[in-house]
Design a protein around this motif. Structure first.
Motif, PDB file in Angstrom:
ATOM      1  N   ASP A 146      43.715  24.877  13.679  1.00  0.00           N
ATOM      2  CA  ASP A 146      42.309  25.087  14.005  1.00  0.00           C
ATOM      3  C   ASP A 146      41.490  24.089  13.188  1.00  0.00           C
ATOM      4  O   ASP A 146      41.752  23.889  11.998  1.00  0.00           O
ATOM      5  CB  ASP A 146      41.911  26.523  13.662  1.00  0.00           C
ATOM      6  N   GLN A 147      40.535  23.460  13.821  1.00  0.00           N
ATOM      7  CA  GLN A 147      39.779  22.363  13.197  1.00  0.00           C
ATOM      8  C   GLN A 147      39.182  22.754  11.845  1.00  0.00           C
ATOM      9  O   GLN A 147      39.201  21.967  10.909  1.00  0.00           O
ATOM     10  CB  GLN A 147      38.674  21.906  14.157  1.00  0.00           C
ATOM     11  N   GLU A 148      38.692  23.971  11.713  1.00  0.00           N
ATOM     12  CA  GLU A 148      38.060  24.370  10.456  1.00  0.00           C
ATOM     13  C   GLU A 148      39.054  24.515   9.307  1.00  0.00           C
ATOM     14  O   GLU A 148      38.665  24.563   8.150  1.00  0.00           O
ATOM     15  CB  GLU A 148      37.272  25.672  10.626  1.00  0.00           C
ATOM     16  N   HIS A 149      40.350  24.565   9.620  1.00  0.00           N
ATOM     17  CA  HIS A 149      41.381  24.693   8.594  1.00  0.00           C
ATOM     18  C   HIS A 149      42.158  23.400   8.358  1.00  0.00           C
ATOM     19  O   HIS A 149      43.126  23.398   7.597  1.00  0.00           O
ATOM     20  CB  HIS A 149      42.376  25.794   8.992  1.00  0.00           C
ATOM     21  N   SER A 150      41.768  22.308   8.975  1.00  0.00           N
ATOM     22  CA  SER A 150      42.572  21.083   8.910  1.00  0.00           C
ATOM     23  C   SER A 150      42.698  20.515   7.497  1.00  0.00           C
ATOM     24  O   SER A 150      43.790  20.110   7.094  1.00  0.00           O
ATOM     25  CB  SER A 150      42.030  20.028   9.873  1.00  0.00           C
ATOM     26  N   VAL A 151      41.639  20.497   6.731  1.00  0.00           N
ATOM     27  CA  VAL A 151      41.697  19.951   5.370  1.00  0.00           C
ATOM     28  C   VAL A 151      42.584  20.830   4.500  1.00  0.00           C
ATOM     29  O   VAL A 151      43.443  20.332   3.755  1.00  0.00           O
ATOM     30  CB  VAL A 151      40.273  19.822   4.775  1.00  0.00           C
ATOM     31  N   GLU A 152      42.399  22.128   4.608  1.00  0.00           N
ATOM     32  CA  GLU A 152      43.209  23.075   3.843  1.00  0.00           C
ATOM     33  C   GLU A 152      44.692  22.958   4.218  1.00  0.00           C
ATOM     34  O   GLU A 152      45.572  22.981   3.354  1.00  0.00           O
ATOM     35  CB  GLU A 152      42.700  24.496   4.106  1.00  0.00           C
ATOM     36  N   ALA A 153      44.968  22.816   5.508  1.00  0.00           N
ATOM     37  CA  ALA A 153      46.351  22.698   5.981  1.00  0.00           C
ATOM     38  C   ALA A 153      47.010  21.436   5.449  1.00  0.00           C
ATOM     39  O   ALA A 153      48.154  21.476   4.970  1.00  0.00           O
ATOM     40  CB  ALA A 153      46.384  22.710   7.508  1.00  0.00           C
ATOM     41  N   LEU A 154      46.323  20.309   5.516  1.00  0.00           N
ATOM     42  CA  LEU A 154      46.881  19.060   5.015  1.00  0.00           C
ATOM     43  C   LEU A 154      47.128  19.119   3.508  1.00  0.00           C
ATOM     44  O   LEU A 154      48.144  18.628   3.016  1.00  0.00           O
ATOM     45  CB  LEU A 154      45.962  17.887   5.356  1.00  0.00           C
ATOM     46  N   ALA A 155      46.223  19.755   2.776  1.00  0.00           N
ATOM     47  CA  ALA A 155      46.410  19.902   1.334  1.00  0.00           C
ATOM     48  C   ALA A 155      47.629  20.763   1.032  1.00  0.00           C
ATOM     49  O   ALA A 155      48.414  20.449   0.124  1.00  0.00           O
ATOM     50  CB  ALA A 155      45.160  20.512   0.705  1.00  0.00           C
ATOM     51  N   LEU A 156      47.822  21.827   1.797  1.00  0.00           N
ATOM     52  CA  LEU A 156      48.971  22.702   1.604  1.00  0.00           C
ATOM     53  C   LEU A 156      50.272  21.969   1.922  1.00  0.00           C
ATOM     54  O   LEU A 156      51.249  22.063   1.176  1.00  0.00           O
ATOM     55  CB  LEU A 156      48.823  23.945   2.472  1.00  0.00           C
ATOM     56  N   ILE A 157      50.281  21.222   3.013  1.00  0.00           N
ATOM     57  CA  ILE A 157      51.471  20.445   3.385  1.00  0.00           C
ATOM     58  C   ILE A 157      51.786  19.420   2.300  1.00  0.00           C
ATOM     59  O   ILE A 157      52.933  19.276   1.881  1.00  0.00           O
ATOM     60  CB  ILE A 157      51.271  19.760   4.750  1.00  0.00           C
ATOM     61  N   ASP A 158      50.782  18.715   1.815  1.00  0.00           N
ATOM     62  CA  ASP A 158      50.988  17.709   0.770  1.00  0.00           C
ATOM     63  C   ASP A 158      51.489  18.337  -0.529  1.00  0.00           C
ATOM     64  O   ASP A 158      52.272  17.725  -1.253  1.00  0.00           O
ATOM     65  CB  ASP A 158      49.710  16.924   0.505  1.00  0.00           C
ATOM     66  N   SER A 159      51.052  19.566  -0.818  1.00  0.00           N
ATOM     67  CA  SER A 159      51.480  20.215  -2.057  1.00  0.00           C
ATOM     68  C   SER A 159      52.966  20.560  -2.042  1.00  0.00           C
ATOM     69  O   SER A 159      53.569  20.739  -3.092  1.00  0.00           O
ATOM     70  CB  SER A 159      50.647  21.471  -2.314  1.00  0.00           C
ATOM     71  N   PHE A 160      53.557  20.637  -0.868  1.00  0.00           N
ATOM     72  CA  PHE A 160      54.987  20.923  -0.748  1.00  0.00           C
ATOM     73  C   PHE A 160      55.800  19.639  -0.581  1.00  0.00           C
ATOM     74  O   PHE A 160      56.992  19.702  -0.310  1.00  0.00           O
ATOM     75  CB  PHE A 160      55.268  21.875   0.407  1.00  0.00           C
ATOM     76  N   GLY A 161      55.157  18.491  -0.667  1.00  0.00           N
ATOM     77  CA  GLY A 161      55.875  17.225  -0.647  1.00  0.00           C
ATOM     78  C   GLY A 161      56.414  16.827   0.718  1.00  0.00           C
ATOM     79  O   GLY A 161      57.410  16.146   0.792  1.00  0.00           O
ATOM     80  N   ASP A 162      55.753  17.242   1.802  1.00  0.00           N
ATOM     81  CA  ASP A 162      56.190  16.868   3.150  1.00  0.00           C
ATOM     82  C   ASP A 162      55.905  15.388   3.347  1.00  0.00           C
ATOM     83  O   ASP A 162      54.774  14.948   3.262  1.00  0.00           O
ATOM     84  CB  ASP A 162      55.448  17.690   4.196  1.00  0.00           C
ATOM     85  N   GLU A 163      56.969  14.615   3.603  1.00  0.00           N
ATOM     86  CA  GLU A 163      56.813  13.168   3.752  1.00  0.00           C
ATOM     87  C   GLU A 163      57.103  12.677   5.148  1.00  0.00           C
ATOM     88  O   GLU A 163      57.047  11.491   5.408  1.00  0.00           O
ATOM     89  CB  GLU A 163      57.725  12.460   2.748  1.00  0.00           C
ATOM     90  N   GLU A 164      57.456  13.562   6.087  1.00  0.00           N
ATOM     91  CA  GLU A 164      57.739  13.164   7.473  1.00  0.00           C
ATOM     92  C   GLU A 164      56.454  12.700   8.136  1.00  0.00           C
ATOM     93  O   GLU A 164      55.419  13.334   8.035  1.00  0.00           O
ATOM     94  CB  GLU A 164      58.340  14.343   8.230  1.00  0.00           C
ATOM     95  N   GLU A 165      56.481  11.605   8.810  1.00  0.00           N
ATOM     96  CA  GLU A 165      55.309  11.105   9.548  1.00  0.00           C
ATOM     97  C   GLU A 165      55.616  11.058  11.024  1.00  0.00           C
ATOM     98  O   GLU A 165      56.626  10.728  11.450  1.00  0.00           O
ATOM     99  CB  GLU A 165      54.910   9.714   9.072  1.00  0.00           C
TER     100      GLU A 165
END
Length: 70
Positions: free
Chosen positions: A51-70
């Motif tokens: 959901d657009q309103e959660h996009s920044v939060e979602a990306l921060a959460l993904i980055d905090s777990f070290g997801d490197e797949e592009e």
């Protein structure tokens, strides 16, 4: 798909997208996986939307777990 959904990641392996989707859902971030891979030859991509309103939060959460797949 509703225009409020934003693509935040693209994966080559469906199971990776599902793992990340489930992590987001567990953190109360609505997420959807759109599998655009051909079922016979497995070419194409798997897209992760939130959901657009959660996009920044979602990306921060993904980055905090070290997801490197592009």
């Amino acid at each position: 798909m509703d225009s409020n959904w934003t693509k935040i990641k693209v994966y080559n392996k469906p199971f990776e997208a599902e793992i990340v989707k489930n992590m987001l859902l567990e953190n109360n971030i609505p997420a959807v996986v759109l599998n655009k891979q051909d079922s016979s030859y497995l070419f194409g991509v798997v897209e992760l939307y939130v959901d657009q309103e959660h996009s920044v939060e979602a990306l921060a959460l993904i980055d905090s777990f070290g997801d490197e797949e592009e």
